[in-house]
Write a protein that holds these residues in place. Structure first.
Motif, mmCIF file in Angstrom:
data_model
loop_
_atom_site.group_PDB
_atom_site.id
_atom_site.type_symbol
_atom_site.label_atom_id
_atom_site.label_comp_id
_atom_site.label_asym_id
_atom_site.label_seq_id
_atom_site.Cartn_x
_atom_site.Cartn_y
_atom_site.Cartn_z
ATOM 1 N N ARG A 189 0.837 -1.206 0.000
ATOM 2 C CA ARG A 189 0.000 0.000 0.000
ATOM 3 C C ARG A 189 0.870 1.254 0.000
ATOM 4 O O ARG A 189 0.668 2.153 -0.805
ATOM 5 C CB ARG A 189 -0.959 0.031 1.187
ATOM 6 C CG ARG A 189 -1.809 1.299 1.197
ATOM 7 C CD ARG A 189 -2.698 1.489 2.415
ATOM 8 N NE ARG A 189 -2.536 0.477 3.414
ATOM 9 C CZ ARG A 189 -3.512 -0.302 3.879
ATOM 10 N NH1 ARG A 189 -4.735 -0.157 3.445
ATOM 11 N NH2 ARG A 189 -3.272 -1.206 4.786
ATOM 12 N N ASP A 190 1.837 1.299 0.900
ATOM 13 C CA ASP A 190 2.666 2.500 1.000
ATOM 14 C C ASP A 190 3.829 2.502 0.019
ATOM 15 O O ASP A 190 4.195 3.548 -0.510
ATOM 16 C CB ASP A 190 3.188 2.656 2.435
ATOM 17 C CG ASP A 190 2.060 2.891 3.432
ATOM 18 O OD1 ASP A 190 0.994 3.403 3.032
ATOM 19 O OD2 ASP A 190 2.243 2.552 4.618
ATOM 20 N N THR A 191 4.412 1.343 -0.235
ATOM 21 C CA THR A 191 5.605 1.296 -1.084
ATOM 22 C C THR A 191 5.286 1.409 -2.576
ATOM 23 O O THR A 191 6.030 2.041 -3.317
ATOM 24 C CB THR A 191 6.403 0.000 -0.847
ATOM 25 O OG1 THR A 191 5.562 -1.116 -1.141
ATOM 26 C CG2 THR A 191 6.922 -0.074 0.581
ATOM 27 N N LEU A 192 4.194 0.793 -3.028
ATOM 28 C CA LEU A 192 3.835 0.816 -4.447
ATOM 29 C C LEU A 192 2.410 1.316 -4.695
ATOM 30 O O LEU A 192 1.872 1.145 -5.792
ATOM 31 C CB LEU A 192 4.030 -0.572 -5.068
ATOM 32 C CG LEU A 192 5.492 -1.021 -5.152
ATOM 33 C CD1 LEU A 192 5.589 -2.477 -5.563
ATOM 34 C CD2 LEU A 192 6.271 -0.133 -6.116
ATOM 35 N N ASN A 193 1.807 1.904 -3.658
ATOM 36 C CA ASN A 193 0.476 2.500 -3.762
ATOM 37 C C ASN A 193 -0.551 1.516 -4.317
ATOM 38 O O ASN A 193 -1.416 1.868 -5.108
ATOM 39 C CB ASN A 193 0.525 3.770 -4.630
ATOM 40 C CG ASN A 193 -0.746 4.574 -4.510
ATOM 41 O OD1 ASN A 193 -1.331 4.662 -3.432
ATOM 42 N ND2 ASN A 193 -1.189 5.152 -5.611
ATOM 43 N N THR A 194 -0.449 0.258 -3.901
ATOM 44 C CA THR A 194 -1.321 -0.792 -4.442
ATOM 45 C C THR A 194 -1.961 -1.580 -3.313
ATOM 46 O O THR A 194 -1.283 -1.925 -2.337
ATOM 47 C CB THR A 194 -0.512 -1.746 -5.349
ATOM 48 O OG1 THR A 194 0.145 -0.969 -6.356
ATOM 49 C CG2 THR A 194 -1.401 -2.780 -6.004
#
Length: 178
Positions: free
Chosen positions: A18-23
């Motif tokens: 979620r935070d590292t690749l916005n997924t």
């Protein structure tokens, strides 16, 4: 240990990406799809079908295969021909499905689950060919011997811990009895 839950998988995936690749991984009510972030949704979404764990693994595998530019496109910009494919169309489908299904098999094993090959062509009457199964098997062994892509490696390592599975070994992946 009981069967892994979709909630566990969603939480695990989202904690990693979620935070590292916005997924984020999302349980859907309909067909699976990948949707990039837009004005209404701040995160890219890997949406899996009907709360099926196997669908989640399959969609995650496609996400792991997709490069940065493809992850900007709905469903990664892939061509998809639904059920009822001809033999030639099925051969093309199998060619592009080797990499994601190899990753899916590795993830299934990391979660302590049985993997099933998907020809995704039920009404066409054409199942997964022997050569497709062999190509997926060979790809699994190649990945285990040479290393997994980064996103996939992170996820598999976390799955092994979360689902209390032993380290992966090539001998765990066999075409016998499939």
């Amino acid at each position: 240990m009981s069967e892994p839950s979709c909630t566990q998988l969603i939480n695990l995936f989202n904690s990693l990406f979620r935070d590292t690749l916005n997924t984020v991984l999302v349980k859907g009510d309909d067909e699976p799809i990948y949707l990039p972030a837009d004005e209404n949704n701040p995160h890219h979404r890997v949406i899996f079908a009907h709360g099926f764990f196997a669908s989640a693994l399959h969609e995650i595998a496609h996400w792991c295969v997709a490069g940065k530019e493809r992850r900007k496109l709905e469903d990664f910009g892939y061509w998809y021909k639904p059920d009822g494919r001809t033999a030639d169309e099925q051969a093309l489908f199998e060619k592009v499905e080797v990499a994601p299904q190899a990753l899916e098999w590795i993830m299934a094993q990391a979660c302590g689950l049985k993997f099933n090959f998907s020809a995704d062509n039920l009404s066409g009457g054409i199942g997964a060919s022997d050569s497709f199964r062999q190509n997926v098997h060979d790809r699994v062994h190649h990945l285990l011997e040479n290393g997994l892509p980064d996103r996939h490696r992170q996820l598999v390592e976390a799955m092994l811990v979360e689902f209390k599975q032993p380290p992966l070994q090539p001998a765990q992946f066999s075409l016998e009895g499939r």
